[in-house]
Write a protein that holds these residues in place. Sequence first.
Motif: not given
Length: 498
Positions: A285-286, A292-298
Amino acid sequence: MRKITIRDTDHEAKGSISTVSRVIKMKNAVLSNLGGFVRNSVKTALNGLMSFFSAFVHRFKNGNMATRASHIIMGFGNFYHKQIIKGFIYLLFQAGFILFMVLCPQINDTPLGYKALINFTTLGTEAGDIFTKADDSMLMLLFGVVTMGIIALFFLLYLSNLKSAYKAECDKQKKGRASGFREDIRELFDNRFHITLLTPSFVGVAFFTIMPTIFMIFIAFTNFDSAHQGEVLFDWVGFANVKTLLTKTGEIGQRFIPVLSWTLVWAVFSTFTCYFGGIFLGILINRKGVRYKTLFRTIFILTIAMPQFVSLLAIRNILGELGPFNTLLVNTGILSEPVSFLANSDSILRARITIIAANFWIGVPYTMLMTSGILLNIPADLYEAARIDGAGPLKCLVKITMPYILFVTTPYLISSFIGNFNNFNVIYLLTEGRPAAVGGYKAGATDLLVTWLFKLSVNEREYNLGSLIGIMTFLCTSTITLLTYRHSKAYKEEDAFQ
């Protein structure tokens, strides 16, 4: 060329070592580490004991009359040096302790004090009849432990009294006077503020953690089982329960090693699948270029936001015989009839693999979040220097990223292993320890030591065996934790990445 040849030859020699020799070497290494740990622990304990007795003898030998008198009358040294309030507090505690031990207050017709210590050795002698009430063995054991705990705390207070008397004497010689009560209070909120904060916590831990643990340990050496409930007395049986467990005599002895083996297998697979899966997910992810890193983390954090028991019950229903997963497999023609993956499975291996996979789903986001935070703190200069030296992405991963992550997360990895070793929720909510195992003593094929302990204690009321399983669990987890952490780089090279 010669160096390369030598290395290749060494590599071939190492590769020719048989599997048996490697196992023997590993066993010897573990035993050597364990033996060294035990020797160091015993040495540290003996040194501490010797220091304690040396200080005790030194105070008595070099102290004046008032300090020596404090060994008999608590607070005498403080009174002598005009520390009236402190001396009165010590004397009040001593008087209260003596009254407690002599008067032996009773609760539910069961005494405390010195009588509790006598009852602790017998656990009751009166079986009771129509006219006489039976002795309560459980309360006698409990009150014996409580009395011993009070004695231990009083002993610590007694030592504090001796130190205070000797300190007052030293202050009188150096400063001309001993410190006053206000100065002592000010000191407790200044230089010794840590003692002020930790003392209530220590007392709470002593009464609500240490003493219940000691009580549980004593239960393991009695015959307090389903046949000794209510007003039936139970007695000390020594190491009979331990012998039953370790010599494979009876059903509980036959099931202990299989349950322990599965517990270790479960702890290893559930820990390392979540650990390395979370690291891989965090790195993925990083990566630069991933949108859309934030979306995947969420999305993955939603697994944490949802209460764990809700996720586990949902997984159990989804994978049930009439659940949507089986329905999908049957409708698509993959299966001709529904298959049970969990409690009612006809395959123990299938049930265990399913549990590990379910645990992976609910556990991997924790490591992913932690890895994301660690990756943001790795200096970019390290990667830049590595790329200048010609290192590719794989080399950077192996030489920079993974060592850094492993160094920082070693304590988390150990705590995660211990948590999975005692992971009651996942096993009990998914399978309740089933499917059944051949020759099982209330222990199914997926039961861990902790779920087996629960069944023995709560369902079967075999409290002595449940307590013994608890002791074995503690010995396994504490040994693994101490040996692993003390031999990790996170312990030996504490300041390496600062």
